[in-house]
Design a protein around this motif. Sequence first.
Motif, mmCIF file in Angstrom:
data_model
loop_
_atom_site.group_PDB
_atom_site.id
_atom_site.type_symbol
_atom_site.label_atom_id
_atom_site.label_comp_id
_atom_site.label_asym_id
_atom_site.label_seq_id
_atom_site.Cartn_x
_atom_site.Cartn_y
_atom_site.Cartn_z
ATOM 1 N N CYS A 272 0.849 -1.415 0.101
ATOM 2 C CA CYS A 272 -0.059 -0.032 0.077
ATOM 3 C C CYS A 272 0.923 1.391 0.069
ATOM 4 N N GLY A 273 2.117 1.253 0.433
ATOM 5 C CA GLY A 273 3.091 2.241 0.347
ATOM 6 C C GLY A 273 2.985 3.042 1.367
ATOM 7 N N LYS A 274 2.438 2.745 2.646
ATOM 8 C CA LYS A 274 2.303 3.522 3.801
ATOM 9 C C LYS A 274 3.517 3.335 4.651
ATOM 10 N N ALA A 275 3.975 4.397 5.351
ATOM 11 C CA ALA A 275 5.224 4.415 5.826
ATOM 12 C C ALA A 275 4.968 4.628 7.305
ATOM 13 N N ARG A 276 5.787 4.101 8.217
ATOM 14 C CA ARG A 276 5.517 4.274 9.812
ATOM 15 C C ARG A 276 6.753 4.396 10.220
ATOM 16 N N HIS A 277 6.848 5.482 11.387
ATOM 17 C CA HIS A 277 8.414 5.770 11.803
ATOM 18 C C HIS A 277 8.993 4.616 12.725
ATOM 19 N N ILE A 278 10.346 4.697 12.642
ATOM 20 C CA ILE A 278 11.123 3.881 13.800
ATOM 21 C C ILE A 278 11.858 4.824 14.323
ATOM 22 N N ARG A 279 11.642 4.940 15.596
ATOM 23 C CA ARG A 279 12.263 5.883 16.452
ATOM 24 C C ARG A 279 13.831 5.689 17.036
ATOM 25 N N SER A 280 14.051 4.358 16.882
ATOM 26 C CA SER A 280 15.705 4.101 17.279
ATOM 27 C C SER A 280 16.320 4.356 15.957
ATOM 28 N N CYS A 281 17.720 4.288 15.827
ATOM 29 C CA CYS A 281 18.458 4.570 14.824
ATOM 30 C C CYS A 281 19.274 3.178 14.591
ATOM 31 N N PRO A 282 19.342 2.368 13.776
ATOM 32 C CA PRO A 282 20.113 1.186 13.665
ATOM 33 C C PRO A 282 21.523 1.570 13.559
ATOM 34 N N LEU A 283 21.762 2.557 12.814
ATOM 35 C CA LEU A 283 23.372 3.151 12.692
ATOM 36 C C LEU A 283 24.069 3.215 14.035
ATOM 37 N N ASP A 284 23.215 3.763 14.955
ATOM 38 C CA ASP A 284 23.888 4.048 16.442
ATOM 39 C C ASP A 284 24.408 2.763 16.665
ATOM 40 N N ALA A 285 23.741 1.599 16.535
ATOM 41 C CA ALA A 285 24.238 0.339 17.157
ATOM 42 C C ALA A 285 25.056 -0.438 16.223
ATOM 43 N N MET A 286 25.065 -0.067 15.071
ATOM 44 C CA MET A 286 26.022 -0.665 14.021
ATOM 45 C C MET A 286 27.428 -0.200 13.912
ATOM 46 N N PHE B 269 35.545 11.154 11.439
ATOM 47 C CA PHE B 269 34.447 11.197 10.161
ATOM 48 C C PHE B 269 33.353 11.784 10.804
ATOM 49 N N THR B 270 32.504 12.758 10.368
ATOM 50 C CA THR B 270 31.361 13.617 10.939
ATOM 51 C C THR B 270 30.312 13.020 9.786
ATOM 52 N N ILE B 271 29.277 12.475 10.290
ATOM 53 C CA ILE B 271 28.159 11.967 9.669
ATOM 54 C C ILE B 271 27.399 13.165 9.456
ATOM 55 N N THR B 272 26.846 13.461 8.205
ATOM 56 C CA THR B 272 25.832 14.473 8.164
ATOM 57 C C THR B 272 24.390 14.342 7.509
ATOM 58 N N GLY B 273 24.501 12.853 7.343
ATOM 59 C CA GLY B 273 22.912 12.417 7.187
ATOM 60 C C GLY B 273 23.151 11.061 6.861
ATOM 61 N N HIS B 274 21.795 10.178 6.623
ATOM 62 C CA HIS B 274 21.918 9.027 6.184
ATOM 63 C C HIS B 274 20.245 8.626 6.246
ATOM 64 N N LYS B 275 20.119 7.420 5.575
ATOM 65 C CA LYS B 275 18.740 7.143 5.289
ATOM 66 C C LYS B 275 18.649 5.785 5.729
ATOM 67 N N PHE B 276 17.735 5.115 6.328
ATOM 68 C CA PHE B 276 17.472 3.555 6.563
ATOM 69 C C PHE B 276 16.017 3.455 6.544
ATOM 70 N N GLU B 277 15.723 2.682 5.542
ATOM 71 C CA GLU B 277 14.244 2.153 5.260
ATOM 72 C C GLU B 277 14.139 0.400 5.423
ATOM 73 N N ILE B 278 12.970 0.209 6.011
ATOM 74 C CA ILE B 278 12.953 -1.418 6.058
ATOM 75 C C ILE B 278 11.773 -1.437 5.153
ATOM 76 N N TYR B 279 11.658 -2.700 4.425
ATOM 77 C CA TYR B 279 10.392 -2.862 3.390
ATOM 78 C C TYR B 279 9.810 -4.305 3.673
ATOM 79 N N GLY B 280 8.558 -4.184 3.802
ATOM 80 C CA GLY B 280 7.776 -5.353 4.209
ATOM 81 C C GLY B 280 6.372 -5.188 3.816
ATOM 82 N N TYR B 281 5.543 -5.717 4.775
ATOM 83 C CA TYR B 281 3.912 -5.553 4.664
ATOM 84 C C TYR B 281 3.346 -5.275 5.950
ATOM 85 N N CYS B 282 2.745 -4.232 5.838
ATOM 86 C CA CYS B 282 1.900 -3.740 6.821
ATOM 87 C C CYS B 282 0.699 -4.830 7.410
ATOM 88 N N GLY B 283 0.279 -4.795 8.668
ATOM 89 C CA GLY B 283 -0.842 -5.632 9.170
ATOM 90 C C GLY B 283 -2.017 -5.808 8.164
#
Length: 139
Positions: free
Chosen positions: A98-112, A119-133
């Motif tokens: 359906c293309g709907k998006a939901r927020h993930i509050r935690s940042c996987p990059l912090d853990a990884m 190095f100064t990170i100025t931005g990044h993008k992290f998306e997870i694809y799947g199917y909503c309920g």
Amino acid sequence: MTVEQALQLLKNKGYKYTGKREKMIRIFDRENRYLSAKDLLEYMQDEYPGLSYDTIYRNLTLFEKMDILEATELGGERIYRFRCSTDEHHHHLICLSCGKARHIRSCPLDAMLGQPEQFTITGHKFEIYGYCGECQPAK
């Protein structure tokens, strides 16, 4: 961002008001999900029968440049949605159906990665694809 804020932003930056631009913005507001240029053309064709992909893409590019829309690429196609209303750092779960998006509050990059040395990170993008309920395929 609201429809009115988006239209005001365009006006403030010197872009003229057109019914097509307003209609596109209203569609993004109403649908509240990622949409392709093809989706927009289908929604608008009855009201604007001569509407071309060129016009759609020009406006999508403008809206993205103005931070009205955000974009991602899925299956080789660029798709767009209204910019998130929060400036808080977050990422998205995106439904492939359906293309709907939901927020993930935690940042996987912090853990990884944490904060890398010299190095100064100025931005990044992290998306997870799947199917909503609502769209999960039957098992």
